[in-house]
Scaffold this motif. Sequence first.
Motif, PDB file in Angstrom:
ATOM      1  N   ARG A 138     -59.092  17.689-108.722  1.00 34.10           N
ATOM      2  CA  ARG A 138     -59.828  18.951-108.883  1.00 34.10           C
ATOM      3  C   ARG A 138     -59.176  19.886-109.889  1.00 34.10           C
ATOM      4  N   ASP A 139     -57.852  20.041-109.799  1.00 30.13           N
ATOM      5  CA  ASP A 139     -57.178  20.988-110.684  1.00 30.13           C
ATOM      6  C   ASP A 139     -57.336  20.578-112.141  1.00 30.13           C
ATOM      7  N   ALA A 140     -57.204  19.290-112.422  1.00 29.59           N
ATOM      8  CA  ALA A 140     -57.338  18.830-113.798  1.00 29.59           C
ATOM      9  C   ALA A 140     -58.770  18.980-114.282  1.00 29.59           C
ATOM     10  N   VAL A 141     -59.744  18.709-113.409  1.00 29.61           N
ATOM     11  CA  VAL A 141     -61.148  18.890-113.796  1.00 29.61           C
ATOM     12  C   VAL A 141     -61.407  20.355-114.139  1.00 29.61           C
ATOM     13  N   ALA A 142     -60.896  21.257-113.320  1.00 29.23           N
ATOM     14  CA  ALA A 142     -61.100  22.692-113.575  1.00 29.23           C
ATOM     15  C   ALA A 142     -60.483  23.103-114.910  1.00 29.23           C
ATOM     16  N   ARG A 143     -59.262  22.641-115.168  1.00 30.73           N
ATOM     17  CA  ARG A 143     -58.569  23.017-116.403  1.00 30.73           C
ATOM     18  C   ARG A 143     -59.279  22.453-117.634  1.00 30.73           C
ATOM     19  N   LEU A 144     -59.593  21.189-117.610  1.00 30.50           N
ATOM     20  CA  LEU A 144     -60.252  20.567-118.757  1.00 30.50           C
ATOM     21  C   LEU A 144     -61.672  21.092-118.929  1.00 30.50           C
ATOM     22  N   GLY A 145     -62.368  21.310-117.802  1.00 33.32           N
ATOM     23  CA  GLY A 145     -63.731  21.826-117.875  1.00 33.32           C
ATOM     24  C   GLY A 145     -63.790  23.211-118.488  1.00 33.32           C
ATOM     25  N   LYS A 146     -62.828  24.056-118.132  1.00 32.45           N
ATOM     26  CA  LYS A 146     -62.793  25.415-118.687  1.00 32.45           C
ATOM     27  C   LYS A 146     -62.573  25.378-120.193  1.00 32.45           C
ATOM     28  N   GLU A 147     -61.635  24.545-120.632  1.00 34.75           N
ATOM     29  CA  GLU A 147     -61.348  24.474-122.065  1.00 34.75           C
ATOM     30  C   GLU A 147     -62.519  23.872-122.822  1.00 34.75           C
ATOM     31  N   PHE A 148     -63.149  22.851-122.246  1.00 34.03           N
ATOM     32  CA  PHE A 148     -64.283  22.234-122.936  1.00 34.03           C
ATOM     33  C   PHE A 148     -65.472  23.186-122.995  1.00 34.03           C
ATOM     34  N   ARG A 149     -65.730  23.924-121.918  1.00 38.63           N
ATOM     35  CA  ARG A 149     -66.861  24.861-121.940  1.00 38.63           C
ATOM     36  C   ARG A 149     -66.652  25.932-123.008  1.00 38.63           C
ATOM     37  N   ALA A 150     -65.428  26.386-123.176  1.00 37.81           N
ATOM     38  CA  ALA A 150     -65.148  27.372-124.225  1.00 37.81           C
ATOM     39  C   ALA A 150     -65.480  26.791-125.592  1.00 37.81           C
ATOM     40  N   ASP A 151     -65.132  25.531-125.817  1.00 37.37           N
ATOM     41  CA  ASP A 151     -65.465  24.880-127.082  1.00 37.37           C
ATOM     42  C   ASP A 151     -66.978  24.778-127.253  1.00 37.37           C
ATOM     43  N   ALA A 152     -67.677  24.407-126.167  1.00 34.24           N
ATOM     44  CA  ALA A 152     -69.126  24.227-126.240  1.00 34.24           C
ATOM     45  C   ALA A 152     -69.830  25.546-126.542  1.00 34.24           C
ATOM     46  N   GLU A 153     -69.392  26.623-125.892  1.00 35.53           N
ATOM     47  CA  GLU A 153     -70.011  27.933-126.124  1.00 35.53           C
ATOM     48  C   GLU A 153     -69.720  28.430-127.532  1.00 35.53           C
TER      49      GLU A 153
END
Length: 698
Positions: A467-482
């Motif tokens: 979960r922690d890794a998903v949250a960290r990677l997901g946050k960084e990827f969403r910033a890139d996507a936005e």
Amino acid sequence: MVVEQRRVGNLPAARTRLVGRRTELADIGRLFAGAARLVTLTGVGGVGKTRLALEAAAGLQPRFRDGAWLVELSPLRQGGLLAHTIAEALPLADQTTRPMIDVLTDYLADRELLLVLDTCEHLTDECALTVQALARAAPGLRILTTSRRSLNAPGEEVLTVDPLPVPETDDPVAAQADAVVLLAERAARSIPGYEATDAGRAQLIGLSRRLEGLPLAIELAAARLGELSVRELTERLDDRFAVLGETEQVVNGTEPPWHQALRTAIGWSHQLCSPAERLLWARLSVFAGTFDAETARLVCADGHLAAESITDLLAALVDKSILTWQPTGGGERYRMLDTLREYGAGWLRRLDEEDELRRRHRDCYRALAHRADAAWMGPDQLAWYERTTAEHANFRAALDFCLADEEDGHTALELGGALWFFWLCCGFQREGRHYLDRALQRCPTPGPARSKALWACGTAVLQQGDRDAVARLGKEFRADAEAAGNPAMLIAAALLDGGYFMLCENPAQAAAEFEAAPYTQDHGGEYLGARLLTWLTHTFTHTGLGKYADAAAATDALRAECVTRGERWIRAYADYVQGLAAHGLGQLDRAATHARTALEGKALLHDSLGIALAIDLLASLAAATGRGERAARLLGIGQQTWDTIGRSQIGLPELLAAHEACERQARKTAGDTAYETAFRKGLEDSIDDGIAYALHQT
């Protein structure tokens, strides 16, 4: 009651008969029959350690309840993936975040099997630590290794493999010596209808003596007997043209006297190759494991080596026993023995081409990964599965080359990200995370390649339940996507965000994340797989929330798109979700049809998770219709696969609850004794037999 389990393993069928070695085989059997836990076969390159180990393992296999398993370490260039490589060979498709050595020790703890680690000399320290850990945890485990030097591990029994006996006289009885018998057999393969006369036998005796009984030297020499007589061949060897030199490792600090025979045989074979054959031999040394003619052309051809000549040159090197030819379901492939690869690599360095050829190899496999990524969600998915799994060792080698170069982190990101489907869909999540984590650390500069690698790593850790890794990677990827304003990337971000909430056991919030993503719209680009995965995962949240009609409708639409595209991997999961939905709606026959269809699709792609899920669903349906013993056997079949995955029912509450309900119902219907017997039968089925049973409509 002790139940005898099936004999299992992954030992390859012998391509040629093992000549001699009766004493060595007996010694190996005697050691393992006694107290030995670890036996290492040592000896020079070309003496036949691997062939002896495989023959010994085949003979010993019936002694081990859980069979004999071969782990080929020659293509592995980094010790950090040793435990992963052993797990993949078993096969152990663990999808947790535990250290792989812990996964291995737990898996092997109560098993009785023989593990063959072949070609350990470049990883002796790592192998020594690993075998000690495994042996401590698994009393029923025996380990047979091959290496040019011992592992120096506690309790290790070392057997030195000497060359085959050679005759000291020319007496006709000497023709029965093992070295002469091997040479005569190989001569018969090179010369159709060959039969040795008395004079011919005398010449074979002399030649085998000249080759000092080394099997590889005999193989190389015999390959020339179609064009040279035994007498001419012996005269050529007397020239002692070439020296193997630094490409041959010395065993125990001294150089045994038969090294000169191997140097002579390899150097002589090299001399008799044409200049183009020698150049191709050197350039092919950059490949790890096996390769095909197409990649050989792409990597090796240039102004000095015409592309149109590669196929004929490969055939010529096969004829000379420099390469071995391996027909496979995915096409023809080639392999080079380690000793011959080392010799070719030495010449490549002398030509000052090593860095250039390794860059070509890297670029070839980066291009292959991009082609596979673009085609994965299409009609050739099964062919790409076979192609990419066959190239596994070469993808590893390319990534290792990138990560060894301080300035090549971007290429590692690009290659690792393009292989997202390989890590996620082909069962290599752990390895994908291993490489992607390193690449992301090496190259922090934002850009499309880093974004794709972030998402690829996110899908791998999502499958592992971190979960922690998903949250960290997901946050960084969403910033890139936005920041990019890319709709396809935003849908891909929803997969990680929604997946995080599923891991947090919050299906309602997960569903809200998925619903906000327009995944039914095709936005093009390189995130098609992400779009279909987001759609699929949303349908699964419907079943978790009890919205079976919504799940059925959404999955029908998803499956229709997969059918249109010719895609299989997601389609099979869609079939599974359709089965869950039909089960929830009380449509049991329809649910069984969908579950069997899902199982057929997942079996084609060897998807352990998909196979386990489909079999669990079929077990629940059998229990629901009063077939308790069938349900129990299916649960046993499924348990085999869950054991290799490491997380029963992937830790999801609804799947765990369904499994427990199935077991209770099956026990109630069949009775405890019949249930245990049927469950044990399922555990003992081979996976192929288990799948066949699950697909049988009874």
